[in-house]
Write a protein that holds these residues in place. Structure first.
Motif, mmCIF file in Angstrom:
data_model
loop_
_atom_site.group_PDB
_atom_site.id
_atom_site.type_symbol
_atom_site.label_atom_id
_atom_site.label_comp_id
_atom_site.label_asym_id
_atom_site.label_seq_id
_atom_site.Cartn_x
_atom_site.Cartn_y
_atom_site.Cartn_z
ATOM 1 N N ILE A 1 47.907 50.754 37.313
ATOM 2 C CA ILE A 1 47.535 50.117 36.049
ATOM 3 C C ILE A 1 47.843 51.053 34.879
ATOM 4 N N GLU A 2 47.535 52.330 35.049
ATOM 5 C CA GLU A 2 47.782 53.296 33.981
ATOM 6 C C GLU A 2 49.278 53.444 33.709
ATOM 7 N N ALA A 3 50.095 53.413 34.753
ATOM 8 C CA ALA A 3 51.541 53.510 34.572
ATOM 9 C C ALA A 3 52.076 52.296 33.809
ATOM 10 N N LYS A 4 51.492 51.147 34.036
ATOM 11 C CA LYS A 4 51.965 49.916 33.403
ATOM 12 C C LYS A 4 51.430 49.747 31.981
ATOM 13 N N ALA B 1 38.870 41.942 41.372
ATOM 14 C CA ALA B 1 38.335 42.698 40.242
ATOM 15 C C ALA B 1 39.458 43.350 39.437
ATOM 16 N N PHE B 2 40.376 43.998 40.115
ATOM 17 C CA PHE B 2 41.472 44.639 39.398
ATOM 18 C C PHE B 2 42.416 43.603 38.786
ATOM 19 N N GLY B 3 42.558 42.449 39.418
ATOM 20 C CA GLY B 3 43.345 41.367 38.829
ATOM 21 C C GLY B 3 42.732 40.895 37.517
ATOM 22 N N ALA B 4 41.401 40.776 37.488
ATOM 23 C CA ALA B 4 40.706 40.369 36.264
ATOM 24 C C ALA B 4 40.889 41.416 35.161
#
Length: 115
Positions: A29-32, A91-94
């Motif tokens: 997520i941080e990379a994106k 959760a991470f998708g949300a």
């Protein structure tokens, strides 16, 4: 990330495999989306419900510079969340959906400022 990720387990045993999965997901997520000021993840297994099995609750709190916090509090209503991997995926998708909205809003504001 400016500060280390905090991962907590409540009502269930600590799992290095789950913690590793969480850290990998945060790195992606941080990379994106860019850097975060803080990130806390809580994996919780509350007491058994009389109507459902034990459902994992995943709570995520991420600080995004210039946008405040991205927060996901799982209420534990999805029966598929008996599997911690499914609960983490959801959760991470949300959180990613919220980050997409924040970035879209930023881009729109930048386009309006340039025009």
């Amino acid at each position: 990330m400016q500060v280390p990720v905090q991962v907590s387990f409540h009502g269930c045993d600590h799992s290095d495999a789950i913690q590793s999965l969480i850290l990998d997901r945060i790195d992606k997520i941080e990379a994106k989306y860019g850097r975060f000021t803080h990130c806390r993840v809580v994996v919780e297994l509350p007491h058994k419900s009389p109507t459902q099995g034990k459902l994992f609750h995943i709570n995520i709190d991420m600080g995004v510079p210039g946008s405040g916090d991205i927060v996901h509090h799982d209420r534990g209503q999805n029966p598929a969340h008996e599997d911690v991997h499914v609960a983490l995926r959801d959760a991470f998708g949300a959180v990613e959906n919220q980050l997409d909205k924040v970035l879209t809003k930023r881009r729109d504001e930048q386009r309006k400022a340039v025009s």
